[in-house]
Design an enzyme around this catalytic site. Structure first.
Site, PDB file in Angstrom:
ATOM      1  N   GLU A  69      -1.682 -24.700 -84.586  1.00 22.48           N
ATOM      2  CA  GLU A  69      -0.730 -23.676 -84.138  1.00 22.48           C
ATOM      3  C   GLU A  69       0.305 -23.507 -85.244  1.00 22.48           C
ATOM      4  O   GLU A  69       0.837 -24.491 -85.765  1.00 22.48           O
ATOM      5  CB  GLU A  69      -0.042 -24.125 -82.854  1.00 22.48           C
ATOM      6  CG  GLU A  69       0.639 -23.002 -82.090  1.00 22.48           C
ATOM      7  CD  GLU A  69      -0.221 -22.473 -80.955  1.00 22.48           C
ATOM      8  OE1 GLU A  69       0.266 -21.636 -80.200  1.00 22.48           O
ATOM      9  OE2 GLU A  69      -1.389 -22.893 -80.840  1.00 22.48           O
ATOM     10  N   CYS A  81      -2.188 -19.077 -82.754  1.00 22.11           N
ATOM     11  CA  CYS A  81      -3.150 -20.163 -82.579  1.00 22.11           C
ATOM     12  C   CYS A  81      -4.322 -20.009 -83.539  1.00 22.11           C
ATOM     13  O   CYS A  81      -5.297 -20.762 -83.455  1.00 22.11           O
ATOM     14  CB  CYS A  81      -3.646 -20.215 -81.126  1.00 22.11           C
ATOM     15  SG  CYS A  81      -4.447 -18.706 -80.566  1.00 22.11           S
TER      16      CYS A  81
END
Length: 370
Positions: free
Chosen positions: A362, A328
């Site tokens: 992401e 992330c």
């Protein structure tokens, strides 16, 4: 997720431009590692966020949902249009607010509301107060559950009241198979459920035809763990959160899996123990109970927090022929790949736009030994 998106900055007409900017930035950032072409997986431009939280602001007899601009934490911004929320969240928001205005038991000193919804159409709503909740509140909350067809939890200092149940159910279709999950209040879940399903399918595709066993660090509630059970003889996951470990074990039982094992341990402790970097008898005994000799680990999967892998955990994953890494935070992913680049190369490179209209992204890579 940053407040800038939540307080009305979503601009669907600019989404394609924004995702192109993200993919270009990511491609340039990792160019020196010579990855293959970046696979770009876009989000739905609206109704993509399946969990959200709002402050409840009171002005006289009127209450409203509010967020705060990161540059001004004192002035509330009223949320009247939440188009990024799941269709169920946007449906429930005005209905819940009407009930809050109707019943003083619900409104009095209420300061925050949290929504958790699923693709299956279930909703868990947490109401958080600056006062102790009593039996009158429970009666009204039970009526609220039935009227809105939701599950309700009430919270205040040192108090937590679950009206019916503390989880909702989710299902993801992965490679033609359905996996069922229980998602708990305060447990981590991916906010963009549709894109989460895309990520699961990508991860399973990257590990097809494996004949070994998989080690997973940061396994959470078993989000990736369950689908990986299709591709590996055995899967061992580690996770530090007790809530997530319990949920993962429930999800394993729910899906009738007999080749998945979950242990409560941080990635750092597990790595230090296996690398003999830290002498801790308690940790050593816990690792010994895992009986790692029964596993043939050649593959590892990690989905760490924004800080990425610590140095020792990165050294541990270096020992595996196949590394699958979901991140992330591209900056810490870059740092970790730098540490691994002398022994491994990137063979798959993907971007999943979990957080449209923000700078967050992401990303995922598959690395194999050179």
């Amino acid at each position: 997720m940053s407040d800038e998106c939540l307080i009305g900055q979503a601009q669907p007409e600019q989404y394609q431009t924004q995702i192109q900017e993200k993919s270009t930035r990511l491609t340039e950032q990792f160019a020196r590692f010579n990855p293959p072409e970046l696979e770009v997986h876009p989000s739905q431009p609206s109704h993509f966020r399946y969990r959200a939280e709002f402050k409840i602001w009171h002005e006289g007899d009127r209450s409203f949902y509010a967020m705060f601009n990161p540059l001004d934490r004192k002035t509330p911004v009223e949320i009247t249009n939440f188009s990024i929320g799941s269709k169920l969240i946007t449906h429930l928001m005005p209905l819940l607010l009407a009930e809050i205005h109707l019943f003083d038991e619900l409104r009095q000193r209420l300061f925050q509301v949290e929504f958790l919804t699923t693709l299956k159409g279930q909703a868990l709503v947490t109401l958080i107060y600056h006062r102790k909740l009593d039996e009158n509140w429970e009666v009204i909350a039970r009526e609220l559950e039935a009227k809105l067809n939701i599950h309700v939890i009430g919270r205040s200092r040192k108090q937590r009241i679950v009206i019916s149940q503390e989880y909702i159910e989710e299902s993801f279709e992965v490679n033609g198979k359905t996996f069922d999950y229980r998602q708990y209040e305060n447990g981590f879940t991916q906010p963009n459920a549709t894109l989460c399903q895309t990520m699961l399918n990508w991860a399973v595709e990257q590990t097809k035809d494996r004949t070994d066993d998989l080690l997973e660090l940061y396994c959470g509630n078993g989000n990736f763990t369950l689908p990986f059970s299709m591709n590996f003889k055995q899967v061992l996951g580690t996770e530090i959160s007790k809530t997530s470990v319990n949920a993962a074990n429930e999800n394993i039982a729910l899906n009738h899996l007999d080749n998945v094992y979950i242990y409560k341990m941080s990635a750092e402790d597990f790595s230090n123990s296996l690398l003999a970097k830290k002498e801790d008898e308690t940790i050593s005994r816990r690792v010994a109970r895992m009986d790692l000799s029964q596993f043939n680990f050649q593959s590892v999967f990690v989905d760490p927090p924004r800080a990425g892998l610590d140095i020792d955990s990165c050294e541990l994953v270096r020992q595996f022929d196949c590394i699958l890494y979901v991140s992330c935070n591209p900056d810490t992913l870059e740092q970790n790949i730098e540490q691994l680049s002398d022994t491994h190369k990137i063979v798959s490179f993907a971007m999943f736009d979990q957080f449209p209209y923000t700078h967050h992204v992401e990303s995922a890579v598959k690395l194999v030994r050179k």
